[in-house]
Design a protein around this motif. Structure first.
Motif, PDB file in Angstrom:
ATOM      1  N   GLU A 129       0.824  -1.221   0.000  1.00  0.00           N
ATOM      2  CA  GLU A 129       0.000   0.000   0.000  1.00  0.00           C
ATOM      3  C   GLU A 129       0.851   1.260   0.000  1.00  0.00           C
ATOM      4  O   GLU A 129       0.437   2.302  -0.510  1.00  0.00           O
ATOM      5  CB  GLU A 129      -0.877   0.054   1.250  1.00  0.00           C
ATOM      6  CG  GLU A 129      -1.979  -0.972   1.316  1.00  0.00           C
ATOM      7  CD  GLU A 129      -2.684  -0.877   2.665  1.00  0.00           C
ATOM      8  OE1 GLU A 129      -3.303   0.149   2.939  1.00  0.00           O
ATOM      9  OE2 GLU A 129      -2.586  -1.837   3.449  1.00  0.00           O
ATOM     10  N   TRP A 164       3.851  11.010  -2.275  1.00  0.00           N
ATOM     11  CA  TRP A 164       2.908  11.720  -1.424  1.00  0.00           C
ATOM     12  C   TRP A 164       3.126  13.229  -1.435  1.00  0.00           C
ATOM     13  O   TRP A 164       2.420  13.960  -0.749  1.00  0.00           O
ATOM     14  CB  TRP A 164       2.986  11.215   0.018  1.00  0.00           C
ATOM     15  CG  TRP A 164       2.554   9.798   0.186  1.00  0.00           C
ATOM     16  CD1 TRP A 164       2.348   8.861  -0.792  1.00  0.00           C
ATOM     17  CD2 TRP A 164       2.271   9.133   1.417  1.00  0.00           C
ATOM     18  NE1 TRP A 164       1.963   7.671  -0.239  1.00  0.00           N
ATOM     19  CE2 TRP A 164       1.908   7.798   1.105  1.00  0.00           C
ATOM     20  CE3 TRP A 164       2.286   9.530   2.764  1.00  0.00           C
ATOM     21  CZ2 TRP A 164       1.561   6.881   2.096  1.00  0.00           C
ATOM     22  CZ3 TRP A 164       1.952   8.609   3.737  1.00  0.00           C
ATOM     23  CH2 TRP A 164       1.593   7.312   3.406  1.00  0.00           C
ATOM     24  N   ALA A 171      -7.517  18.401  -1.099  1.00  0.00           N
ATOM     25  CA  ALA A 171      -6.663  18.178   0.074  1.00  0.00           C
ATOM     26  C   ALA A 171      -5.195  18.232  -0.343  1.00  0.00           C
ATOM     27  O   ALA A 171      -4.811  17.714  -1.380  1.00  0.00           O
ATOM     28  CB  ALA A 171      -6.977  16.839   0.718  1.00  0.00           C
ATOM     29  N   ALA A 172      -4.367  18.861   0.498  1.00  0.00           N
ATOM     30  CA  ALA A 172      -2.940  18.996   0.200  1.00  0.00           C
ATOM     31  C   ALA A 172      -2.170  17.894   0.920  1.00  0.00           C
ATOM     32  O   ALA A 172      -2.665  17.299   1.879  1.00  0.00           O
ATOM     33  CB  ALA A 172      -2.463  20.367   0.656  1.00  0.00           C
ATOM     34  N   PRO A 173      -0.951  17.596   0.467  1.00  0.00           N
ATOM     35  CA  PRO A 173      -0.153  16.561   1.136  1.00  0.00           C
ATOM     36  C   PRO A 173       0.020  16.847   2.624  1.00  0.00           C
ATOM     37  O   PRO A 173       0.252  17.986   3.018  1.00  0.00           O
ATOM     38  CB  PRO A 173       1.188  16.644   0.404  1.00  0.00           C
ATOM     39  CG  PRO A 173       0.870  17.189  -0.939  1.00  0.00           C
ATOM     40  CD  PRO A 173      -0.263  18.161  -0.703  1.00  0.00           C
ATOM     41  N   LEU A 179       2.372  16.146   4.953  1.00  0.00           N
ATOM     42  CA  LEU A 179       3.627  16.645   5.507  1.00  0.00           C
ATOM     43  C   LEU A 179       3.813  18.129   5.234  1.00  0.00           C
ATOM     44  O   LEU A 179       4.113  18.920   6.131  1.00  0.00           O
ATOM     45  CB  LEU A 179       4.799  15.843   4.928  1.00  0.00           C
ATOM     46  CG  LEU A 179       6.180  16.210   5.464  1.00  0.00           C
ATOM     47  CD1 LEU A 179       6.262  16.021   6.966  1.00  0.00           C
ATOM     48  CD2 LEU A 179       7.258  15.378   4.767  1.00  0.00           C
ATOM     49  N   THR A 237      -4.048  14.854   2.500  1.00  0.00           N
ATOM     50  CA  THR A 237      -4.093  13.565   1.815  1.00  0.00           C
ATOM     51  C   THR A 237      -2.799  12.791   2.049  1.00  0.00           C
ATOM     52  O   THR A 237      -1.729  13.381   2.259  1.00  0.00           O
ATOM     53  CB  THR A 237      -4.368  13.730   0.305  1.00  0.00           C
ATOM     54  OG1 THR A 237      -4.281  12.444  -0.322  1.00  0.00           O
ATOM     55  CG2 THR A 237      -3.347  14.638  -0.341  1.00  0.00           C
ATOM     56  N   LEU A 238      -2.910  11.488   2.014  1.00  0.00           N
ATOM     57  CA  LEU A 238      -1.770  10.580   2.206  1.00  0.00           C
ATOM     58  C   LEU A 238      -1.485   9.828   0.910  1.00  0.00           C
ATOM     59  O   LEU A 238      -1.498   8.601   0.880  1.00  0.00           O
ATOM     60  CB  LEU A 238      -2.081   9.590   3.330  1.00  0.00           C
ATOM     61  CG  LEU A 238      -2.217  10.160   4.742  1.00  0.00           C
ATOM     62  CD1 LEU A 238      -2.767   9.116   5.711  1.00  0.00           C
ATOM     63  CD2 LEU A 238      -0.869  10.668   5.252  1.00  0.00           C
ATOM     64  N   GLY A 239      -1.267  10.567  -0.151  1.00  0.00           N
ATOM     65  CA  GLY A 239      -0.833   9.936  -1.392  1.00  0.00           C
ATOM     66  C   GLY A 239      -1.956   9.418  -2.260  1.00  0.00           C
ATOM     67  O   GLY A 239      -3.120   9.441  -1.880  1.00  0.00           O
ATOM     68  N   PRO A 240      -1.582   8.951  -3.458  1.00  0.00           N
ATOM     69  CA  PRO A 240      -2.581   8.589  -4.470  1.00  0.00           C
ATOM     70  C   PRO A 240      -3.237   7.230  -4.270  1.00  0.00           C
ATOM     71  O   PRO A 240      -4.289   6.977  -4.853  1.00  0.00           O
ATOM     72  CB  PRO A 240      -1.764   8.587  -5.767  1.00  0.00           C
ATOM     73  CG  PRO A 240      -0.364   8.300  -5.347  1.00  0.00           C
ATOM     74  CD  PRO A 240      -0.209   8.911  -3.986  1.00  0.00           C
ATOM     75  N   LEU A 241      -2.655   6.342  -3.480  1.00  0.00           N
ATOM     76  CA  LEU A 241      -3.244   5.009  -3.335  1.00  0.00           C
ATOM     77  C   LEU A 241      -4.293   4.989  -2.226  1.00  0.00           C
ATOM     78  O   LEU A 241      -4.329   5.870  -1.374  1.00  0.00           O
ATOM     79  CB  LEU A 241      -2.148   3.973  -3.064  1.00  0.00           C
ATOM     80  CG  LEU A 241      -1.116   3.821  -4.189  1.00  0.00           C
ATOM     81  CD1 LEU A 241      -0.020   2.843  -3.795  1.00  0.00           C
ATOM     82  CD2 LEU A 241      -1.776   3.370  -5.484  1.00  0.00           C
ATOM     83  N   ILE A 242      -5.126   3.972  -2.263  1.00  0.00           N
ATOM     84  CA  ILE A 242      -6.185   3.850  -1.267  1.00  0.00           C
ATOM     85  C   ILE A 242      -5.659   3.039  -0.094  1.00  0.00           C
ATOM     86  O   ILE A 242      -5.464   1.829  -0.194  1.00  0.00           O
ATOM     87  CB  ILE A 242      -7.426   3.175  -1.884  1.00  0.00           C
ATOM     88  CG1 ILE A 242      -7.971   4.060  -3.010  1.00  0.00           C
ATOM     89  CG2 ILE A 242      -8.488   2.940  -0.817  1.00  0.00           C
ATOM     90  CD1 ILE A 242      -9.043   3.393  -3.850  1.00  0.00           C
ATOM     91  N   LEU A 243      -5.414   3.709   1.029  1.00  0.00           N
ATOM     92  CA  LEU A 243      -4.848   3.028   2.193  1.00  0.00           C
ATOM     93  C   LEU A 243      -5.950   2.412   3.041  1.00  0.00           C
ATOM     94  O   LEU A 243      -7.023   2.986   3.198  1.00  0.00           O
ATOM     95  CB  LEU A 243      -4.057   4.016   3.056  1.00  0.00           C
ATOM     96  CG  LEU A 243      -2.938   4.781   2.372  1.00  0.00           C
ATOM     97  CD1 LEU A 243      -2.212   5.657   3.399  1.00  0.00           C
ATOM     98  CD2 LEU A 243      -1.956   3.845   1.695  1.00  0.00           C
ATOM     99  N   ALA A 286       0.504   5.743   9.342  1.00  0.00           N
ATOM    100  CA  ALA A 286       1.249   6.685   8.499  1.00  0.00           C
ATOM    101  C   ALA A 286       1.043   8.123   8.982  1.00  0.00           C
ATOM    102  O   ALA A 286       1.998   8.893   9.087  1.00  0.00           O
ATOM    103  CB  ALA A 286       0.803   6.538   7.039  1.00  0.00           C
TER     104      ALA A 286
END
Lengths: 256, 256
Positions: A99, A253, B182-184, B186, B227-233, B241
């Motif tokens: 993931e 990310w 939503a922005a990254p 970090l 947001t925590l990146g493009p994948l679906i966590l 994370a």
């Protein structure tokens, strides 16, 4: 929710793609899908296609690829090296590392590795399932275990190895101590050349690395020792945290 | 390895501390310890003490606190709000959030929460065990579940709520899409006033928040969508994370 399946063979609009017996069983008996229903297919090379089930039988099945829904994207060249742990946390590491976008998963045998027999095929199946679920276009490879010394001796020197120096007995107190020499991981990643494109993260066994292993790691120019805070993290927690920090600082990310 | 135990009562050099029946059983029958053996004690208020077992019996035991080994430290004022998930990932969230330093764990019932019956006492026991193992001087509290609307309506406005806006159906495509607004995480944490000292992180259910919930969240001034990146966590992956990123950017992991 449209089922998403990883296939081995080629993927091309207008072409039929074979489905394995396990995939046919899953579609038919678990998800109750039949001929004509929608699926999404990806193979790690040709992006993703919307497809229609042609047939799902006991011995296998097939789906007809209709329209490409996503083109293949480059992924971060990030490896995860981890000392095998007990089955539960080991499977957590493989699922979560998928993931979190790791491209390759390498079990590393260390002096203090309490190595149960690793079922690589099962770990690969977990990686496939996680890739299907999380929307990845690739599946990470899962290596056969090798010894730490062998991994270091055959290392490509242009790949940085971020070494999470947790639970080192000579520098970290038994409980709640702090590392003497390793710097915080995020700050360290930010200070390194972010144009480097080959990376790996190394997580140790629950008992930490042995002193000789720590010295051997720190002697290599490609090794970057870092720490993940003052508490003693379990191996699976450390792996997930380190991958997340890497993705946030240097990986995918950063994009919104 | 010296066993480390969380006790309820006061902790003072030279004073005896009672041990519960479960602790006495664990010391005696699992770890094979007896009177005179070493333990470490902490109670969330008085640091940590080296102690000697006085007795371990069926109904309980006692240990004599000898020397304070660590003084109490302040911990980050970071809460984790999470929609309850299935038992396995739910227990993962509690264990890992403890290792990652969350001070308070709040199950939040959302429209799409598939809420199994939550055993709060079991979650508290997992938090205690994780705190003992990772070297924390405190144990996070575990709240009774409340509804999202109630949590927002009673929110203290000086506490920032970092809302991980994953799998939102109107902005994220079914697979592998990207958030629109939503922005990254970090970058967002770094851009906020890092002197703010009250924080919380909110992780949604596996099915994501409902559109009305997302709108309600975004309407609050204390909410920071990330947001925590493009994948679906998965929910547990996202929780780990997000806590790791917070600790690295604003918390205890900045110290080397």
């Amino acid at each position: 929710m449209i089922p998403r399946l990883y296939i081995d063979g080629p993927l091309k609009e207008g072409a039929a793609a074979p489905l394995s017996a396990a995939q046919a069983h899953y579609l038919k008996n678990v998800l109750r899908r039949e001929a004509g229903d929608d699926v999404l297919l990806f193979n790690g090379r040709d992006g993703e296609c919307a497809a229609k089930i042609i047939e799902v039988k006991k011995k296998g099945g097939a789906a007809l690829a209709k329209t490409q829904t996503r083109t293949q994207e480059t992924q971060p060249d990030l490896h995860l090296l981890f000392a095998p742990v007990k089955r539960g946390p080991l499977e957590t590491i493989v699922q979560k590392a998928t993931e979190l976008g790791a491209a390759r998963l390498s079990p590393i045998v260390t002096e203090r590795t309490v190595a149960p027999k690793i079922n690589i095929e099962r770990l690969r199946a977990i990686a496939v399932e996680a890739a299907e679920q999380c929307g990845r276009l690739t599946v990470p490879s899962v290596d056969e275990p090798i010894k730490l010394a062998a991994a270091l001796d055959t290392w490509a020197s242009d790949r940085r190895l971020v070494y999470c120096d947790e639970a080192g007995d000579d520098e970290k107190k038994q409980w709640g101590g702090r590392q003497g020499r390793a710097a915080p991981m995020l700050e360290t990643l930010k200070s390194l050349n972010s144009n480097a494109d080959k990376w790996a993260i190394l997580i140790g066994p629950e008992g930490g690395f042995a002193p000789a292993e720590r010295a051997a790691l720190r002697a290599r120019a490609f090794v970057v020792p870092v720490t993940l805070g003052p508490l003693i993290l379990r191996a699976d927690t450390a792996a997930i945290a380190a991958l997340a920090l890497w993705q946030a600082a240097l990986g995918d990310w950063r994009r919104s």
